[in-house]
Structures are given as structure tokens and as C-alpha cells.
Design a protein around this motif. Structure first.
Motif, PDB file in Angstrom:
ATOM      1  N   GLY A 101       0.855  -1.215  -0.110  1.00  0.00           N
ATOM      2  CA  GLY A 101       0.023   0.044  -0.017  1.00  0.00           C
ATOM      3  C   GLY A 101       0.734   1.225   0.053  1.00  0.00           C
ATOM      4  O   GLY A 101       0.281   2.364  -0.353  1.00  0.00           O
ATOM      5  N   ASP A 102       1.964   1.219   0.670  1.00  0.00           N
ATOM      6  CA  ASP A 102       2.894   2.397   0.596  1.00  0.00           C
ATOM      7  C   ASP A 102       3.651   2.582  -0.522  1.00  0.00           C
ATOM      8  O   ASP A 102       4.473   3.776  -0.799  1.00  0.00           O
ATOM      9  CB  ASP A 102       3.899   2.092   1.775  1.00  0.00           C
ATOM     10  CG  ASP A 102       3.248   2.035   3.048  1.00  0.00           C
ATOM     11  OD1 ASP A 102       2.113   2.525   3.185  1.00  0.00           O
ATOM     12  OD2 ASP A 102       3.805   1.412   3.931  1.00  0.00           O
ATOM     13  N   LEU A 103       3.509   1.972  -1.794  1.00  0.00           N
ATOM     14  CA  LEU A 103       4.565   1.683  -2.684  1.00  0.00           C
ATOM     15  C   LEU A 103       3.779   2.704  -3.783  1.00  0.00           C
ATOM     16  O   LEU A 103       2.441   2.678  -4.048  1.00  0.00           O
ATOM     17  CB  LEU A 103       4.985   0.460  -3.459  1.00  0.00           C
ATOM     18  CG  LEU A 103       5.611  -0.217  -2.665  1.00  0.00           C
ATOM     19  CD1 LEU A 103       5.897  -1.700  -3.136  1.00  0.00           C
ATOM     20  CD2 LEU A 103       6.976   0.243  -2.213  1.00  0.00           C
ATOM     21  N   LEU A 104       4.612   3.670  -4.327  1.00  0.00           N
ATOM     22  CA  LEU A 104       4.106   4.835  -5.242  1.00  0.00           C
ATOM     23  C   LEU A 104       4.911   4.476  -6.688  1.00  0.00           C
ATOM     24  O   LEU A 104       6.102   4.055  -6.684  1.00  0.00           O
ATOM     25  CB  LEU A 104       4.189   6.280  -4.858  1.00  0.00           C
ATOM     26  CG  LEU A 104       3.428   6.470  -3.806  1.00  0.00           C
ATOM     27  CD1 LEU A 104       3.482   7.622  -3.335  1.00  0.00           C
ATOM     28  CD2 LEU A 104       1.919   6.258  -3.882  1.00  0.00           C
ATOM     29  N   THR A 105       4.300   4.512  -7.837  1.00  0.00           N
ATOM     30  CA  THR A 105       4.749   4.464  -8.989  1.00  0.00           C
ATOM     31  C   THR A 105       6.013   5.576  -9.056  1.00  0.00           C
ATOM     32  O   THR A 105       6.131   6.815  -8.603  1.00  0.00           O
ATOM     33  CB  THR A 105       4.038   4.855 -10.161  1.00  0.00           C
ATOM     34  OG1 THR A 105       2.810   4.185 -10.028  1.00  0.00           O
ATOM     35  CG2 THR A 105       4.687   4.448 -11.303  1.00  0.00           C
ATOM     36  N   ARG A 106       7.298   4.963  -9.584  1.00  0.00           N
ATOM     37  CA  ARG A 106       8.710   6.059  -9.569  1.00  0.00           C
ATOM     38  C   ARG A 106       8.917   6.035 -11.051  1.00  0.00           C
ATOM     39  O   ARG A 106       8.571   5.159 -11.923  1.00  0.00           O
ATOM     40  CB  ARG A 106       9.543   5.590  -8.873  1.00  0.00           C
ATOM     41  CG  ARG A 106      10.314   4.294  -9.206  1.00  0.00           C
ATOM     42  CD  ARG A 106      11.432   3.890  -8.366  1.00  0.00           C
ATOM     43  NE  ARG A 106      11.972   2.491  -8.543  1.00  0.00           N
ATOM     44  CZ  ARG A 106      12.805   2.194  -9.477  1.00  0.00           C
ATOM     45  NH1 ARG A 106      13.342   3.211 -10.489  1.00  0.00           N
ATOM     46  NH2 ARG A 106      13.427   1.300  -9.894  1.00  0.00           N
ATOM     47  N   PRO A 107       9.565   7.057 -11.415  1.00  0.00           N
ATOM     48  CA  PRO A 107      10.161   7.367 -12.804  1.00  0.00           C
ATOM     49  C   PRO A 107      11.010   6.179 -12.952  1.00  0.00           C
ATOM     50  O   PRO A 107      11.889   5.730 -12.104  1.00  0.00           O
ATOM     51  CB  PRO A 107      10.742   8.525 -12.817  1.00  0.00           C
ATOM     52  CG  PRO A 107      10.377   9.265 -11.437  1.00  0.00           C
ATOM     53  CD  PRO A 107       9.981   8.535 -10.631  1.00  0.00           C
ATOM     54  N   PRO A 108      11.320   5.743 -14.289  1.00  0.00           N
ATOM     55  CA  PRO A 108      12.161   4.925 -14.577  1.00  0.00           C
ATOM     56  C   PRO A 108      13.698   5.495 -14.637  1.00  0.00           C
ATOM     57  O   PRO A 108      13.813   6.671 -15.156  1.00  0.00           O
ATOM     58  CB  PRO A 108      11.887   4.295 -16.097  1.00  0.00           C
ATOM     59  CG  PRO A 108      10.985   5.462 -16.663  1.00  0.00           C
ATOM     60  CD  PRO A 108      10.380   6.163 -15.543  1.00  0.00           C
TER      61      PRO A 108
END
Length: 443
Positions: A101-108
Motif C-alpha cells: 500500500g505504501d508503494l508509489l510509481t516512480r520514474p524509470p
């Protein structure tokens, strides 16, 4: 005197002189000085030395004994042993397992690789609409640059531009270790070259997906088909050849195909589902480090997880420090840096090595302790390597060295990566009559 009178009085009264013995739990490291061991057990040093002598060890109170011997002594005196290791100081930087739940999308994080002069930086510039090439020595990139680029569709990409020159293999291999996607730049008029092959090997070793960008497509002698067939020899099968690897024809000069390249990268990163938790202690990798006049040691760090903020206390390799300032790729000061963001960090106490991992700690004491432990471990390792040569080997080496002249050199470079690459190149120079000896290298 008082104690003597007290004892005499107790004796006269027929009481016992012995006090109750306190049993202790003794923390025992890998090696310990005899007097310190006695101290931890609250026994007399003389008694400990005596019992060691009974075991057949002639030692004084200032000598060091190993943990196994100390353990026997501790048990003989009736205490309990608790083994501790020096490496326990590193336990403070534990791997945090994040909740989904804590994970957010990050840029590659995208690394641009390829042969020297195939147009990697020009391609990046065309994407970034900035001019870096003109500032490079002879138009060749010397350091790993890290940039953030906003694509036309609003997605953010983080680019690492690695030097293509042969001497920078060590730096390039690190570039591939922090990245999610490798863009392999091949010039359409030049096809596959030695360092192109090397870049393919690095990408495969790091197990990251690859996108082939066939550059200089606007040139008259461009032959993209030759590039595609050449890549087949190295087990890189592009989509035009009914394979898995995406290939895009681009031109840094005219800007042709750049949008397709960015789309290909965005598509690939969607498939990878890259995620990170920004709300935790930061962890990152040093891409480059240098000693700057007026600013002191500066490290370019790519944050991989968590958020690094101004004032954070961190440890990186054998160095530690407190974040005095964070500077982004445009030269602006920022208050914090999240996942996949490259920043320059000021406030180190020394220059770390490229590729070292940065971890944020809670207190400065922890950071100092870890850094000191790592520095000592590295020193012991170097000493052990030196001690491993036998006397015969030394004699044989000395005989062989009599005929060889040496050129002693000191290497001073502006950044850590260059220093390493130059030393590696220098050590390979030489023949039977003369060779280079690197006395010391540093930033």
C-alpha cells in the motif's frame, strides 16, 4: 586501613568475609584485551592471567586473546557469554520491507550506453533541449551525468549518460547496476563497435531490458539494416527481425524519432511496474563523487528508495555526513529528493567511491561508528592482502624487479570515476623494461 579493620572485626565475630559473587553476562567480541575481559567480568586481572597461565598461555594483561579462549575463561569464572560481532554496528541499516500500500510509481532510470562518438550525449541533449556536448573535452563525455527529463506526455524519466570511452568500463558497469532500462545507441553509419558489444554485455549482466536507438539516421551513408543484422550476432534480436527488443530510428541532429524513443521507454517502464516508497529513510547509490573547491566533497547520488531531506544524517561507504544542501540537475537547491531523483549532496566528511550505497541513519554516532568499522575492515583487508605474500615470493619479485625501471606516478583527478579508470589504464601500460607504478590516486 578501614577495610582491614572491617575484615578483622568480621573475623573476630566469626562471620564470613566472602561477598556474594555476581554472575554477569559478558559481551564478547572477536578479539579482546585481557584487562578488558577482567573488567567486563569484574574479576581481578591477576586471577584472569593466572587462569590463562594454567591453560598454558603466557600472556600479560595488555595482550589480546581470541574469542574462543576468552569464552573458556568466562565459563571457568561462572559467567555467561554473549558473542557480539563488530559487524553488528551495521544492523542499524536494516532492509525495510515495504507494504504494498505504501508503494508509489516512480520514474524509470534510463542509462544511455554505446560506443564512443555514436551520439549518446547529443541524443540526450536533443531530448533535454540543452547543450552539454559543447562543454565536454573534445566532445567526449568524461563523467556520468544524471538528468531528469519531462516527456511530452507528462511522464518523468531519469537519464544517466555514461561515458562510452574504453577506459570507463568500471564506471559504465556501475551505470548499468542502478538502472531499470538501457538505451543502446548505435550509429547507423558505423554499426556495432567494441564498446557496443561491451554495453550489451553489461546490460545482460545487470539483467535489465534494452531498447536499441539507431542514431544518425539523417546521414547519407546511414544503413539501419546493417545495424540490425550486426546485433543478431550478439543475441540481440530487434522487433523488425521479429524479436523482443524494441528498436527506434532516431536523429539527434534533426530530432527525428525522439518522441517514439520516449514512448518506447515509457511503454517499457509501464511493463516493469516500477515502484518505491517515498515515506521512509532514503537509500541511494553514488554515481560520481568529487572534491570541489569551496564546497568540499560532493557526491552525485541517485535516490533509489525513500526521500533524502536537508539535515539528514547518512553513511555512504567509508564516509558519513549530514546533508548540508541538495542540488538538482539544473543547479537549483532543493529541500528534498525522492525515488529516481539524481541530486548532488553536500556535507560529506570525505569523498566516497562511485557505486557506494548511501543509507540514512538516525544519529550521527551510528553513522560515525559504521563508517569507522567499514574503514577499519577495508584497512585490515588491505593489510591481509599484503601479508599473504611469502618471503620466497618477495625475493623472486625483487629479482625480477631489478631489470625493470619504474615510473612512479601520482594520479589526481577531478572525480572518483575518472581516477579509477585512469589508474586501471596506467597499470596495463608497460613492457619488460619499464612499467608504471601508481603510488597513490585520489580526487
Amino acid at each position: 586501613m578501614k577495610r582491614k579493620q572491617e575484615r578483622a572485626r568480621q573475623k573476630a565475630m566469626g562471620g564470613s568475609v566472602e561477598r556474594e559473587k555476581v554472575m554477569r553476562t559478558v559481551a564478547l567480541p572477536e578479539a579482546i584485551v585481557v584487562s578488558e575481559l577482567a573488567n567486563r567480568m569484574t574479576e581481578r586481572v591477576g586471577d584472569v592471567v593466572k587462569s590463562l597461565m594454567q591453560m598454558g598461555l603466557m600472556v600479560t594483561q595488555n595482550e589480546t586473546i581470541d574469542a574462543d579462549t576468552a569464552e573458556l575463561i568466562i565459563q571457568e569464572f561462572g559467567h555467561t557469554v554473549q558473542r557480539v560481532s563488530d559487524a553488528d554496528v551495521e544492523d542499524v541499516i536494516k532492509e525495510i520491507v515495504d507494504d504494498e500500500g505504501d508503494l508509489l510509481t516512480r520514474p524509470p532510470v534510463v542509462t544511455i550506453m554505446g560506443h564512443v562518438d555514436h551520439g549518446k550525449t547529443s541524443l540526450l541533449d536533443a531530448i533535454r533541449k540543452a547543450k552539454v556536448v559543447s562543454g565536454e573535452a573534445g566532445g567526449i563525455t568524461q563523467h556520468i551525468g544524471a538528468y531528469q527529463v519531462k516527456a511530452s506526455n507528462g511522464s518523468v524519466l531519469c537519464f544517466l549518460d555514461t561515458p562510452g570511452h574504453a577506459a570507463f568500463t568500471s564506471m559504465r558497469s556501475r551505470g548499468a547496476q542502478v538502472t531499470d532500462i538501457v538505451v543502446l545507441v548505435v550509429a547507423a553509419d558505423d554499426a556495432v563497435m567494441p564498446q557496443t558489444v561491451e554495453a550489451i554485455a553489461h546490460a545482460k549482466a545487470a539483467n535489465v531490458p534494452m531498447i536499441v536507438a539507431i542514431n544518425k539516421i539523417d546521414k547519407h551513408e546511414a544503413n539501419p539494416t546493417k545495424v540490425r543484422t550486426d546485433l543478431l550476432q550478439h543475441e540481440v534480436v530487434v522487433e523488425k527481425m521479429s524479436g523482443e527488443v524494441q528498436d527506434v530510428e532516431v536523429s539527434a541532429a534533426t530530432g527525428q524519432g525522439l518522441d517514439e524513443l520516449i514512448e518506447a521507454i515509457a511503454l517499457q517502464s509501464e511493463l516493469l511496474e516500477l515502484k518505491a516508497n517515498p515515506n521512509r529513510a532514503a537509500q541511494g547509490a553514488v554515481i560520481e563523487a568529487q572534491l570541489d573547491v569551496g564546497r568540499g566533497p560532493v557526491a552525485t547520488v541517485l535516490i533509489q528508495n525513500g526521500t533524502l531531506r536537508q539535515g539528514d544524517i547518512f553513511v555512504v561507504g567509508e564516509q558519513y555526513g549530514k546533508v548540508r544542501a541538495l542540488i538538482n540537475d539544473k543547479g537549483e537547491r532543493v529541500k528534498e529528493a525522492g525515488p529516481s531523483v539524481p541530486v548532488e549532496v553536500l556535507g560529506l566528511n570525505g569523498t566516497p567511491g562511485a557505486g557506494d550505497v548511501l543509507n540514512v541513519t538516525e544519529t550521527e554516532a551510528q553513522a560515525r561508528e559504521i563508517a569507522e568499522y567499514r574503514a577499519n575492515a577495508a584497512k585490515d583487508k588491505r593489510a591481509a592482502a599484503g601479508a599473504a605474500t611469502t618471503l620466497e615470493q618477495l625475493m623472486a619479485n625483487a629479482k625480477a624487479d631489478e631489470d625493470v625501471s619504474e615510473l612512479p606516478i601520482l594520479v589526481k583527478a577531478d572525480v572518483q570515476g575518472s581516477a579509477e579508470a585512469i589508474v586501471q589504464a596506467m597499470e596495463k601500460i608497460g613492457n619488460d623494461e619499464v612499467r608504471v607504478r601508481v603510488l597513490h590516486s585520489g580526487v
